[in-house]
Design a protein around this motif. Structure first.
Motif, PDB file in Angstrom:
ATOM      1  N   PRO A  58       0.802  -1.231   0.000  1.00 34.03           N
ATOM      2  CA  PRO A  58       0.000   0.000   0.000  1.00 34.03           C
ATOM      3  C   PRO A  58       0.834   1.282   0.000  1.00 34.03           C
ATOM      4  CG  PRO A  58      -0.902  -1.596   1.532  1.00 34.03           C
ATOM      5  CD  PRO A  58       0.428  -2.117   1.111  1.00 34.03           C
ATOM      6  N   ILE A  59       1.864   1.344   0.857  1.00 32.13           N
ATOM      7  CA  ILE A  59       2.650   2.570   0.934  1.00 32.13           C
ATOM      8  C   ILE A  59       3.539   2.745  -0.294  1.00 32.13           C
ATOM      9  CG2 ILE A  59       4.592   1.587   2.227  1.00 32.13           C
ATOM     10  CD1 ILE A  59       4.622   4.250   3.821  1.00 32.13           C
ATOM     11  N   VAL A  60       4.011   1.636  -0.875  1.00 30.78           N
ATOM     12  CA  VAL A  60       4.802   1.736  -2.106  1.00 30.78           C
ATOM     13  C   VAL A  60       3.916   2.215  -3.257  1.00 30.78           C
ATOM     14  CG1 VAL A  60       6.066   0.401  -3.849  1.00 30.78           C
ATOM     15  CG2 VAL A  60       6.566   0.084  -1.416  1.00 30.78           C
ATOM     16  N   ALA A  61       2.664   1.778  -3.280  1.00 32.76           N
ATOM     17  CA  ALA A  61       1.723   2.258  -4.297  1.00 32.76           C
ATOM     18  C   ALA A  61       1.517   3.772  -4.169  1.00 32.76           C
ATOM     19  CB  ALA A  61       0.392   1.530  -4.179  1.00 32.76           C
ATOM     20  N   GLN A  62       1.392   4.252  -2.938  1.00 31.90           N
ATOM     21  CA  GLN A  62       1.239   5.685  -2.719  1.00 31.90           C
ATOM     22  C   GLN A  62       2.481   6.445  -3.149  1.00 31.90           C
ATOM     23  OE1 GLN A  62       0.213   6.201   1.411  1.00 31.90           O
ATOM     24  NE2 GLN A  62      -1.535   4.821   1.280  1.00 31.90           N
ATOM     25  N   LEU A  63       3.647   5.901  -2.822  1.00 29.94           N
ATOM     26  CA  LEU A  63       4.907   6.529  -3.210  1.00 29.94           C
ATOM     27  C   LEU A  63       5.062   6.532  -4.720  1.00 29.94           C
ATOM     28  CD1 LEU A  63       7.600   7.798  -2.514  1.00 29.94           C
ATOM     29  CD2 LEU A  63       8.516   5.497  -2.042  1.00 29.94           C
ATOM     30  N   TYR A  64       4.604   5.465  -5.366  1.00 25.19           N
ATOM     31  CA  TYR A  64       4.645   5.396  -6.829  1.00 25.19           C
ATOM     32  C   TYR A  64       3.809   6.525  -7.430  1.00 25.19           C
ATOM     33  CZ  TYR A  64       5.160   3.048 -11.349  1.00 25.19           C
ATOM     34  OH  TYR A  64       5.492   2.744 -12.635  1.00 25.19           O
ATOM     35  N   MET A  65       2.612   6.733  -6.918  1.00 23.06           N
ATOM     36  CA  MET A  65       1.742   7.788  -7.456  1.00 23.06           C
ATOM     37  C   MET A  65       2.351   9.171  -7.266  1.00 23.06           C
ATOM     38  SD  MET A  65      -2.204   6.608  -6.686  1.00 23.06           S
ATOM     39  CE  MET A  65      -1.979   6.279  -4.930  1.00 23.06           C
ATOM     40  N   ARG A  66       2.975   9.395  -6.107  1.00 23.73           N
ATOM     41  CA  ARG A  66       3.594  10.697  -5.850  1.00 23.73           C
ATOM     42  C   ARG A  66       4.820  10.915  -6.729  1.00 23.73           C
ATOM     43  NH1 ARG A  66       3.044   9.111  -0.400  1.00 23.73           N
ATOM     44  NH2 ARG A  66       5.320   8.955  -0.188  1.00 23.73           N
ATOM     45  N   SER A  67       5.566   9.850  -6.976  1.00 27.77           N
ATOM     46  CA  SER A  67       6.838   9.973  -7.684  1.00 27.77           C
ATOM     47  C   SER A  67       6.698   9.994  -9.197  1.00 27.77           C
ATOM     48  CB  SER A  67       7.763   8.815  -7.275  1.00 27.77           C
ATOM     49  OG  SER A  67       7.982   8.806  -5.887  1.00 27.77           O
ATOM     50  N   PHE A  68       5.613   9.404  -9.716  1.00 22.78           N
ATOM     51  CA  PHE A  68       5.455   9.282 -11.163  1.00 22.78           C
ATOM     52  C   PHE A  68       4.181   9.974 -11.642  1.00 22.78           C
ATOM     53  CE2 PHE A  68       8.108   5.666  -9.905  1.00 22.78           C
ATOM     54  CZ  PHE A  68       9.190   5.841 -10.764  1.00 22.78           C
ATOM     55  N   GLN A  69       4.019  11.222 -11.251  1.00 18.80           N
ATOM     56  CA  GLN A  69       2.834  11.987 -11.624  1.00 18.80           C
ATOM     57  C   GLN A  69       2.785  12.314 -13.111  1.00 18.80           C
ATOM     58  OE1 GLN A  69       2.627  15.429  -9.072  1.00 18.80           O
ATOM     59  NE2 GLN A  69       2.567  14.206  -7.195  1.00 18.80           N
TER      60      GLN A  69
END
Length: 219
Positions: free
Chosen positions: A26-37
């Motif tokens: 879950p947290i990696v998914a959130q980090l992915y969304m923030r990092s690859f906008q």
């Protein structure tokens, strides 16, 4: 500057890098969304990305690594040694992916604008589904081929501390232990920050086109 970042610097603590686990998804998914906008997958939403990232947890041919500080994920790597790293992802989640893609298409202008660029993935998804119905082998690994780094990201609050290099070092170390001699990756030409990092991290440019720059690194 975040207190945790100050603590990290002052204590000179080493970030903990380990294999990606189910609890990290879950947290990696959130980090992915923030990092690859500015990337297609970064717009596909939490549910889509959780399905995607789960393919790198205890998956033959796919590898995930997570960097943690104080037991919280602050960076990750997704990588593969497989010819078809997303075969099972498409096959096992086909209906869910169709529904999530339609939902994203209706809600997000970025997805509508760039969906046509992903038609190749739609073909691969259909091919994976047909192959499964015909009883073909689930995984195909690149025996003697080249491991590829597919995605790397570090939380903005912790960039510049060497965490990305810690992640690539762990990836390269394991690939070398598995008998590989070289690893590769591709970057978008406009992503100058990532390109500067790869060069500093020891990756050598191999080929450049209008849409992609390929790098390799001796393990």
């Amino acid at each position: 500057m975040p207190t945790d970042r100050l603590n990290y610097i002052n204590c000179k603590c080493e970030v903990n890098v380990e294999h990606l686990k189910a609890r990290d998804i879950p947290i990696v998914a959130q980090l992915y969304m923030r990092s690859f906008q500015n990337h297609f997958l970064g717009h596909m939403g939490q549910k889509f990305l959780m399905l995607f990232i789960s393919e790198f947890v205890n998956s033959r041919g796919n590898f995930g690594y997570v960097a943690t500080f104080k037991n919280e994920a602050i960076g990750f790597i997704l990588a593969s040694t497989s010819e078809n790293p997303f075969r099972n992802f498409y096959r096992d989640n086909f209906i869910s992916l169709v529904c999530l893609t339609i939902s994203g298409f209706l809600k997000d202008a970025f997805i509508r604008k760039h969906l046509k660029e992903k038609f190749g993935h739609i073909f691969l998804a259909l091919k994976a589904l047909v192959s499964f119905s015909e009883g073909s082998i689930d995984h195909v690994e690149m025996k003697g081929g080249q491991p590829r780094l597919l995605a790397i990201a570090v939380d903005r609050s912790y960039r510049g501390l060497g965490i990305a290099s810690d992640l690539t070092a762990e990836f390269c170390k394991e690939m070398k232990e598995l008998g590989y001699e070289e690893a590769g990756l591709s970057a978008l030409p406009w992503n100058k920050r990532a390109i500067r990092f790869y060069i500093k991290d020891g990756w050598k440019e191999e080929e450049s086109t209008e849409n992609s720059i390929s790098f390799s690194r001796i393990l």
